[in-house]
Design a protein around this motif. Sequence first.
Motif, PDB file in Angstrom:
ATOM      1  N   ARG A  80       0.852  -1.200   0.000  1.00  0.00           N
ATOM      2  CA  ARG A  80       0.000   0.000   0.000  1.00  0.00           C
ATOM      3  C   ARG A  80       0.873   1.230   0.000  1.00  0.00           C
ATOM      4  N   ASP A  81       0.582   2.146  -0.901  1.00  0.00           N
ATOM      5  CA  ASP A  81       1.340   3.393  -1.043  1.00  0.00           C
ATOM      6  C   ASP A  81       2.838   3.109  -1.176  1.00  0.00           C
ATOM      7  N   GLY A  82       3.165   2.068  -1.906  1.00  0.00           N
ATOM      8  CA  GLY A  82       4.559   1.766  -2.178  1.00  0.00           C
ATOM      9  C   GLY A  82       5.294   1.062  -1.051  1.00  0.00           C
ATOM     10  N   THR A  83       4.578   0.770   0.044  1.00  0.00           N
ATOM     11  CA  THR A  83       5.217   0.132   1.199  1.00  0.00           C
ATOM     12  C   THR A  83       4.701  -1.306   1.362  1.00  0.00           C
ATOM     13  N   VAL A  84       5.616  -2.236   1.660  1.00  0.00           N
ATOM     14  CA  VAL A  84       5.237  -3.640   1.844  1.00  0.00           C
ATOM     15  C   VAL A  84       4.559  -3.793   3.207  1.00  0.00           C
ATOM     16  N   ARG A  85       3.264  -4.173   3.175  1.00  0.00           N
ATOM     17  CA  ARG A  85       2.531  -4.388   4.424  1.00  0.00           C
ATOM     18  C   ARG A  85       2.652  -5.838   4.892  1.00  0.00           C
ATOM     19  N   ASP A  86       2.628  -6.759   3.926  1.00  0.00           N
ATOM     20  CA  ASP A  86       2.721  -8.180   4.272  1.00  0.00           C
ATOM     21  C   ASP A  86       3.331  -8.889   3.065  1.00  0.00           C
ATOM     22  N   VAL A  87       4.147  -9.883   3.331  1.00  0.00           N
ATOM     23  CA  VAL A  87       4.771 -10.618   2.233  1.00  0.00           C
ATOM     24  C   VAL A  87       5.017 -12.060   2.678  1.00  0.00           C
ATOM     25  N   ARG A  88       4.808 -12.993   1.759  1.00  0.00           N
ATOM     26  CA  ARG A  88       5.102 -14.412   2.000  1.00  0.00           C
ATOM     27  C   ARG A  88       5.978 -14.910   0.860  1.00  0.00           C
ATOM     28  N   LEU A  89       7.040 -15.603   1.230  1.00  0.00           N
ATOM     29  CA  LEU A  89       7.963 -16.129   0.221  1.00  0.00           C
ATOM     30  C   LEU A  89       8.414 -17.541   0.619  1.00  0.00           C
ATOM     31  N   ALA A  90       8.364 -18.456  -0.340  1.00  0.00           N
ATOM     32  CA  ALA A  90       8.933 -19.790  -0.117  1.00  0.00           C
ATOM     33  C   ALA A  90       9.562 -20.276  -1.424  1.00  0.00           C
ATOM     34  N   GLY A 132       7.550  -3.515   5.706  1.00  0.00           N
ATOM     35  CA  GLY A 132       7.643  -2.129   6.148  1.00  0.00           C
ATOM     36  C   GLY A 132       8.531  -1.270   5.273  1.00  0.00           C
ATOM     37  N   GLY A 133       9.177  -1.873   4.293  1.00  0.00           N
ATOM     38  CA  GLY A 133      10.080  -1.134   3.420  1.00  0.00           C
ATOM     39  C   GLY A 133       9.488  -0.904   2.046  1.00  0.00           C
ATOM     40  N   PRO A 134      10.282  -0.327   1.144  1.00  0.00           N
ATOM     41  CA  PRO A 134       9.786  -0.039  -0.198  1.00  0.00           C
ATOM     42  C   PRO A 134       9.599  -1.310  -1.029  1.00  0.00           C
ATOM     43  N   ALA A 135       8.613  -1.253  -1.922  1.00  0.00           N
ATOM     44  CA  ALA A 135       8.344  -2.384  -2.813  1.00  0.00           C
ATOM     45  C   ALA A 135       8.960  -2.085  -4.179  1.00  0.00           C
ATOM     46  N   ASP A 136      10.287  -2.157  -4.242  1.00  0.00           N
ATOM     47  CA  ASP A 136      10.941  -1.921  -5.530  1.00  0.00           C
ATOM     48  C   ASP A 136      12.010  -2.982  -5.781  1.00  0.00           C
ATOM     49  N   ALA A 137      12.517  -2.990  -7.000  1.00  0.00           N
ATOM     50  CA  ALA A 137      13.415  -4.068  -7.428  1.00  0.00           C
ATOM     51  C   ALA A 137      14.682  -4.121  -6.581  1.00  0.00           C
ATOM     52  N   ALA A 171      15.736  -7.506  -4.571  1.00  0.00           N
ATOM     53  CA  ALA A 171      17.027  -8.171  -4.788  1.00  0.00           C
ATOM     54  C   ALA A 171      17.803  -8.297  -3.483  1.00  0.00           C
ATOM     55  N   ALA A 172      17.771  -7.233  -2.673  1.00  0.00           N
ATOM     56  CA  ALA A 172      18.489  -7.271  -1.401  1.00  0.00           C
ATOM     57  C   ALA A 172      17.903  -8.333  -0.477  1.00  0.00           C
ATOM     58  N   ALA A 173      16.562  -8.459  -0.505  1.00  0.00           N
ATOM     59  CA  ALA A 173      15.903  -9.462   0.343  1.00  0.00           C
ATOM     60  C   ALA A 173      16.282 -10.868  -0.098  1.00  0.00           C
ATOM     61  N   ALA A 174      16.292 -11.098  -1.411  1.00  0.00           N
ATOM     62  CA  ALA A 174      16.685 -12.415  -1.925  1.00  0.00           C
ATOM     63  C   ALA A 174      18.123 -12.726  -1.533  1.00  0.00           C
ATOM     64  N   ASP A 175      18.995 -11.724  -1.652  1.00  0.00           N
ATOM     65  CA  ASP A 175      20.396 -11.924  -1.269  1.00  0.00           C
ATOM     66  C   ASP A 175      20.527 -12.260   0.211  1.00  0.00           C
ATOM     67  N   ALA A 176      19.729 -11.590   1.044  1.00  0.00           N
ATOM     68  CA  ALA A 176      19.781 -11.861   2.488  1.00  0.00           C
ATOM     69  C   ALA A 176      19.407 -13.318   2.770  1.00  0.00           C
ATOM     70  N   GLU A 177      18.390 -13.812   2.052  1.00  0.00           N
ATOM     71  CA  GLU A 177      17.957 -15.194   2.268  1.00  0.00           C
ATOM     72  C   GLU A 177      19.006 -16.175   1.766  1.00  0.00           C
ATOM     73  N   ALA A 206      12.815 -14.177  -7.713  1.00  0.00           N
ATOM     74  CA  ALA A 206      12.202 -13.383  -6.645  1.00  0.00           C
ATOM     75  C   ALA A 206      11.940 -11.952  -7.109  1.00  0.00           C
ATOM     76  N   VAL A 207      12.917 -11.355  -7.757  1.00  0.00           N
ATOM     77  CA  VAL A 207      12.753  -9.967  -8.220  1.00  0.00           C
ATOM     78  C   VAL A 207      11.628  -9.890  -9.251  1.00  0.00           C
ATOM     79  N   ALA A 208      11.596 -10.830 -10.183  1.00  0.00           N
ATOM     80  CA  ALA A 208      10.593 -10.789 -11.259  1.00  0.00           C
ATOM     81  C   ALA A 208       9.179 -10.965 -10.704  1.00  0.00           C
ATOM     82  N   VAL A 209       8.990 -11.978  -9.860  1.00  0.00           N
ATOM     83  CA  VAL A 209       7.635 -12.271  -9.374  1.00  0.00           C
ATOM     84  C   VAL A 209       7.156 -11.162  -8.436  1.00  0.00           C
ATOM     85  N   LEU A 210       8.020 -10.688  -7.538  1.00  0.00           N
ATOM     86  CA  LEU A 210       7.605  -9.624  -6.614  1.00  0.00           C
ATOM     87  C   LEU A 210       7.332  -8.324  -7.376  1.00  0.00           C
ATOM     88  N   THR A 211       8.115  -8.038  -8.392  1.00  0.00           N
ATOM     89  CA  THR A 211       7.880  -6.830  -9.196  1.00  0.00           C
ATOM     90  C   THR A 211       6.520  -6.905  -9.884  1.00  0.00           C
TER      91      THR A 211
END
Lengths: 332, 185
Positions: free
Chosen positions: A253-263, A283-288, A292-298, A319-324
């Motif tokens: 919402r408004d460019g901010t991630v409110r909830d996300v699920r990834l497996a 809680g962060g921005p929903a951008d590429a 990418a940083a989130a995927a790298d962290a995982e 991850a980047v493609a599907v989330l985008t």
Amino acid sequence: MREFHYRRPARVSDALALLGTDPGARPLAGGTNLVDLMKTGVERPALLVDLRDLPLDRIEATPDGGLRIGATATNSDLAAHPDVRRRYPALAQAVLAGASGQVRIMATVGGNLLQRTRCGYFTAPATTTACNKRAPGSGCAAIAGEHRNHAVLGATEHCVAVHPSDMAVALTAFDATVTYETADGTGELPLAGLYRPVGGTPHLETALPTGALITGVVLPPAPVAAASRYRKVRERASYAFAIGSLAAALDVRDGTVRDVRLAFGAVASHPWRARRAERALTGGPADATAFAAAADAELAAARPLPHNGHKLPLLRTLAVAVLTELAQEAAR
Amino acid sequence: MTAPTSSVITLHINGEPHTLTVDHRTTLLDALRERLGLTGTKKGCDHGQCGACTVLLDGRRALACLQLAVATEGRAVTTVEGVADGDRLHPVQQAFLELDGYQCGYCTPGQICSALAVLEEHAAGWPSAVTADLRPEAGPPALTDDEIRERMSGNLCRCAAYPAIVRAVARAAQERPGESGTVAA
């Protein structure tokens, strides 16, 4: 194939009595994996307990807005179910991405969760190859052999096999619970806890008690799942196991991630819930860049083998493609 | 007295009952071919990977090589021998014949049984992995060539007659009662 006895009980209690008394008993549902492994001698049951007549095939909405899926519901009925397609579309997509039409019609939800790895050293008819799942202590031929499609996360020097299910990846992203019964009563496990860590005992795959029968899977209500997607990368367009896959759901919402699920799928001995990536994004921005940083962290914990390092950039790109895509659709 | 690792069963195949004693290890495929002389159903890989043994169980597609005969009791089996109405071919069979949906023909019985079920599954609104809009409100997707390829992907053809197989399934789909004929062939 070893000779075996066959029973087809009409009641769950009768099935449990059979499964609880004979250590060589195995439940038979669709048989798409079990019968195949019996042909190659990997599985050698003394008794098959056919679950066909048990009343465990219903798929129904729960009062709180979740879903209860019977263990003997078929994959194809699950994928076609209106509530699954509306409320958990990534689950329908995951099921439809698996196997072929014929196999999905025969196969069941409980059997899908308990299917065995397709590691070639495990499924080979010959018993001459080392495999700690087939013969504990014999070693793992895949580590120094063919392991292009093997694990990059959570594996040990004892086993690097991956769990082949697509369905279980989506179920894990949506916090599914597995219900089971034993002769002593009922129990439940979070799906993420159904599969035991590989450790030094890769032949011990699940945390189910001896003689237990999976009766169903419960999905809790998950509004975020309405905007979800499953994408699978494989070596041909259809009817192949994954090189890597991703179940994702995103509430922006408004460019901010409110909830996300990834497996992630096809990366470990069990579906890999990417909680580190989820925390990085929430809680962060929903951008590429953030995706990418989130995927790298995982994937920082990944330990690829000599011939499967390609999975890491593949998973990151996935991850980047599907989330985008999900973020763009939310912005419309 | 029956040995405990075999059973006397009755299989209902193409509308006819067949009573036989089967070792529990017997697959439906081997029972059909080796015990009942119904050799239309073919054995390809025998591991559920090629689709040559596809039959219908209670109207739905199944792989006879992974289906134990003893577990088939009480279910209605349709093999390729039961598809035609006497000498009159089923429209799916006619389409394969007219459009050369085969070369050597070995996979054809499985292709035909699979195609019959694909048309039923599509009519029932089942989505596939290439269906763009999964919402049930969207209705069944158009049975495009991509949809046919995906839905038939469990049936391999070593002769690679795939283009003609897709055309045959599309033709049979157009000839379904009530079909508007909007499917691209």
